[in-house]
Design an enzyme around this catalytic site. Sequence first.
Site, short mmCIF file in Angstrom:
data_model
loop_
_atom_site.label_atom_id
_atom_site.label_comp_id
_atom_site.label_asym_id
_atom_site.label_seq_id
_atom_site.Cartn_x
_atom_site.Cartn_y
_atom_site.Cartn_z
N SER A 14 -42.36 -3.31 21.39
CA SER A 14 -42.49 -4.82 21.07
C SER A 14 -43.39 -5.11 19.89
CB SER A 14 -42.89 -5.50 22.45
OG SER A 14 -43.34 -6.91 21.88
N ASP A 64 0.74 -1.23 -0.10
CA ASP A 64 -0.08 0.06 0.18
C ASP A 64 0.88 1.27 -0.16
OD1 ASP A 64 0.94 -0.35 2.53
OD2 ASP A 64 -1.16 -0.41 3.42
N ARG A 101 -6.40 -2.31 11.65
CA ARG A 101 -7.14 -1.72 10.62
C ARG A 101 -8.49 -1.96 11.23
NH1 ARG A 101 -4.37 -2.04 4.83
NH2 ARG A 101 -2.37 -2.28 5.43
N HIS A 139 -25.90 -6.10 46.89
CA HIS A 139 -26.36 -7.49 46.62
C HIS A 139 -27.97 -7.39 45.75
CE1 HIS A 139 -23.09 -8.95 48.75
NE2 HIS A 139 -23.35 -8.13 49.60
N LYS A 160 -45.31 -2.86 26.04
CA LYS A 160 -43.85 -2.47 26.18
C LYS A 160 -43.02 -1.18 26.28
CE LYS A 160 -41.77 -5.79 27.48
NZ LYS A 160 -41.13 -6.63 26.87
#
Length: 442
Positions: A262, A69, A310, A141, A268
Amino acid sequence: MVERYARKEMSDKWTQHARYAAWLEVEKAAVKAWAKLGKIPQEDADKIVKNATFSVERIEEIEAVTKHDLIAFNTSVSESLGDESRWFHYGMTSSDAVDTGVAIQMRDSMNIIIDDVKMLMQSIKKRAIEHKMTLMVGRSHGIHGEPITFGLTLAVWYDEMGRHLKHLEDTKEVISVGQISGAMGNFAHAPLELEEYAMAELGLKAEPCSNQVVHRDRYARLATALALLASSIEKFAVQVRHLQRTEVYEAEEFFAKGQKGSSAMPHKRNPILTENITGLARTIRAYANPAMENVALWHERDISHSSNERFWLPDSLITSDFMLHRMNNVIANLTVFPENMMKNLNLTGGLVFSQRVLLELPLKGVSREDAYRIVQRNAMKVWEEIQQGNKTTNEAGESLYLENLLADDELRKSLSEEEIRECFNFDYYTKNVDGIFKRVFG
């Protein structure tokens, strides 16, 4: 490249054209440095700086034959010049142009990331101040602990982002390094002064002791800095996702008019933005591994690093940029429900005040062990009521835990009713919020 998550400002830094443009910038800086050292005619240097250009299409055409290149790039540029082209890439090796060009791309990309972080910090700060005294329950927790404020949660995020900001700024200095040291880094064909002049022109520092490449621990520093940043952004996103759970519902991603949650369940309202952020964070962290493995190249270099760079370099920076903007959108537009926070804070019938009672008893001469036993046995009674689905307040609206404590004869030998009731005061838990905010925000 993750085109779906590419913002143009950042993705423009990593196009093929941008890659070759960075190489050309390095090559021109070298030409200027050679002229300054009197090695090449100033007239030829001026012509190169003014006229040198390239064609991405032509480079690709030449590379199909050369399989290299940088040579294809040099040939394309030389076609735009006359006899002065003999000075183009003079005394340099491929990595001098390639690695120094990448340093320019990384530096400019890091400027964007740093600005993104500052933007997010401002949004977090604004919401933290807004909810400085918005009471909510703290959880460890996943279980209710003690009262905190939502502002404190956001202050934690702000402080954490401040550490990332410093780390990213330091990392930008680490990766803003280039080289023009020749095929083995021995400066046999180009003096140190050439590199110093060229790096000053480019706004970079010179690699103090290169071999044939800029050392990949620098790149690994970038990858790990972005991985750490992504981990914190995911931490914030996961918190929002938990707060949006139906059983909790203390905060919610903004749900726009006409938005659908949904294909099957019209009711939802899902935390799709923060779930997306969680997934992207996993990807960014995954790039840290190849970056660290690239540090160990054979002798003065091999090209095992080249192929994965890359991918991970543009992808990690483009994705980080996108993720930061997405998180900023979440924070800036987050819908907060203080009433639900208070409802959840009272969900366990006053158990969140247990430590306050525990700490009062030693002040009255009760041993730590006895104090814990008294406080815990009354708390366990409340848990039993919760497990059976019973109410956690009495007819007077007082918490069940308070009622149990007031009826405990052993406890009442040490604490009066007034002293016990004072333990259930929310103000006790917010008395140092101002001081914490001063620490965090100044």
